[in-house]
Design an enzyme around this catalytic site. Structure first.
Site, mmCIF file in Angstrom:
data_model
loop_
_atom_site.group_PDB
_atom_site.id
_atom_site.type_symbol
_atom_site.label_atom_id
_atom_site.label_comp_id
_atom_site.label_asym_id
_atom_site.label_seq_id
_atom_site.Cartn_x
_atom_site.Cartn_y
_atom_site.Cartn_z
ATOM 1 C CD1 TRP A 1 -74.700 52.297 -62.733
ATOM 2 C CD2 TRP A 1 -75.223 51.726 -60.642
ATOM 3 N NE1 TRP A 1 -73.591 51.740 -62.157
ATOM 4 C CE2 TRP A 1 -73.877 51.387 -60.873
ATOM 5 C CE3 TRP A 1 -75.790 51.459 -59.400
ATOM 6 C CZ2 TRP A 1 -73.082 50.787 -59.890
ATOM 7 C CZ3 TRP A 1 -75.001 50.873 -58.421
ATOM 8 C CH2 TRP A 1 -73.660 50.544 -58.664
ATOM 9 C CD GLU B 1 -71.253 58.079 -63.155
ATOM 10 O OE1 GLU B 1 -70.177 58.225 -62.555
ATOM 11 O OE2 GLU B 1 -71.429 57.199 -64.030
ATOM 12 C CB THR C 1 -68.295 54.509 -52.630
ATOM 13 O OG1 THR C 1 -68.195 55.771 -51.963
ATOM 14 C CG2 THR C 1 -68.891 53.510 -51.667
ATOM 15 C CE1 TYR D 1 -66.164 59.792 -64.670
ATOM 16 C CE2 TYR D 1 -67.560 60.284 -62.765
ATOM 17 C CZ TYR D 1 -67.122 59.411 -63.737
ATOM 18 O OH TYR D 1 -67.657 58.162 -63.819
ATOM 19 C CG ASP E 1 -62.928 57.394 -64.090
ATOM 20 O OD1 ASP E 1 -62.222 57.000 -65.054
ATOM 21 O OD2 ASP E 1 -63.758 56.654 -63.534
ATOM 22 C CB CYS F 1 -56.932 48.139 -68.215
ATOM 23 S SG CYS F 1 -55.328 48.920 -68.459
ATOM 24 C CB CYS G 1 -52.375 42.290 -71.399
ATOM 25 S SG CYS G 1 -51.794 43.635 -70.342
ATOM 26 C CB CYS H 1 -56.919 43.782 -73.093
ATOM 27 S SG CYS H 1 -57.180 45.504 -73.522
ATOM 28 C CB CYS I 1 -52.003 48.174 -75.450
ATOM 29 S SG CYS I 1 -51.398 48.709 -73.836
#
Ligand code: SF4
Length: 362
Positions: free
Chosen positions: A29, A42, A48, A125, A143, A197, A204, A207, A213
């Site tokens: 997608w 979406e 899922t 969302y 989300d 994350c 980390c 990241c 952070c």
């Protein structure tokens, strides 16, 4: 909340977007920004896993390549293409929304946030995700993945799903949004939460936004966010009957709303929960009461199977009964057992059909 200065925010955004451009997963997608495809992905991705969604997504698009095809399709056909993915209300809403898009929006997924929210099955969302990815509209998503990333960036304690905290996270997400690339930005935040994350053992060291952070600085990355207790698992035993007539046909029923909620409203074998009683006795009584069939003595037990629906762990205990004729009544359906997969059936029904067919080949 987020302790990043106004001068630092552009750097933060550039780092995350550059990381996403380089490390994003190649998912079907993501190959174009067609609103119908973005929307479908979406909806399928709700509750899922990505790996489970991919084959369904591709098959569904082959069957219904655009919103018009989906709007015109028979609902049984739509459900048959969704069968196995679970949470079937998503497929029903998807088709209802497709019909509305065709009848009220000239076949185009609406560009306005409020209009998108007015479609069946579309919440804040999904509206933000579709509008930002398909149309680059400036709506930030929030989300579970994004909330976790933000909670760690801000070293936020507490249950993120409480309304007050969720509102704060929503405001922070909107504040951080890269206005010049909202679709990529939203996907980058979600990708960071899904691949780096992660809920347990965040990586980390890999990241791209580690330097900003707070949880990392305070050594709290693994402890945050607070995890709410899961609902306790409930064990359920479900007795089911595969009635078989001399022509190899079986009886399927489709419970109304609120009845037989374990399997949604898909076609299924007559079944009943065996509460504190032997499953053979339970299904025997059920067949007598609901279908006027008295076959307790000739119920042959089939292999049991396991099935999980949200917090319920279900032990399926199916029985086979050969009958001279199947009961006929409004709302029931007779079908040759070996052709059962042509109907929208749940995974649980499929498991029962499989053990019945296996038994018959012995
Ligand atoms: Fe998450 Fe660690 Fe990155 Fe902080 S540094 S956002 S905890 S992966």
């Amino acid at each position: 909340m987020l302790k990043i200065s106004a001068e630092e925010k552009p750097k933060f955004r550039r780092r995350l977007l550059a990381w996403f451009a380089k490390h994003k997963r190649d998912l079907p997608w993501r190959r174009d920004r067609d609103p119908y495809r973005v929307w479908l992905s979406e909806i399928m991705l709700q509750q899922t896993r990505v790996s489970a969604v991919i084959p369904y997504y591709e098959r569904f698009l082959e069957a219904f390549p655009d919103v018009q095809a989906l709007a015109c399709a028979k609902s049984d056909q739509v459900l048959a293409n969704w069968a196995g993915l679970g949470y079937y209300i998503r497929a029903r809403n998807l088709q209802r929304a497709a019909k509305e898009i065709v009848s009220s929006h000239a076949g185009q997924f609406p560009r306005q946030y409020e209009a998108a929210l007015g479609l069946p099955g579309i919440g804040r969302y999904t509206a933000s995700a579709v509008l930002s990815i398909a149309y680059d509209a400036p709506h930030a998503v929030l989300d579970g993945n994004v909330a976790r990333v933000l909670a760690r960036l801000c070293a936020l304690r507490g249950d993120l799903r409480t309304p007050a905290l969720w509102r704060k996270l929503d405001a922070t997400s909107q504040d951080l949004l890269a206005q010049n690339a909202p679709g990529d930005w939203n996907q980058a935040m979600m990708e960071l939460g899904a691949t780096v994350c992660t809920p347990n053992s965040p990586r980390c060291g890999d990241c791209p936004v580690e330097r900003w952070c707070r949880a990392r600085k305070l050594g709290l990355a693994e402890e945050l966010p607070f995890v709410r207790k899961k609902r306790a698992t409930v064990n359920v035993t479900l007795a089911a009957a595969v009635l078989l007539d001399p022509l190899g046909r079986t009886l399927l029923v489709r419970p109304a709303d609120g009845d037989g909620a374990l399997f949604s409203r898909m076609w299924q074998f007559p079944a009943v929960e065996a509460r504190g009683t032997d499953s053979r006795a339970a299904i025997g009584a059920h067949l007598r009461e609901k279908f006027s069939v008295d076959i307790n003595a000739i119920l042959t037990p089939l292999s049991s199977a396991r099935h999980t629906v949200t917090f319920r762990k279900i032990r399926l205990e199916p029985y086979l009964a050969r009958v001279p004729r199947l009961p006929r009544f409004a709302g029931g359906r007779l079908i040759v057992l070996t052709e059962i997969r042509s109907l929208p059936i749940s995974n649980a029904t499929r498991k029962i059909a499989d053990v019945a067919m296996e038994h018959m080949t012995r």
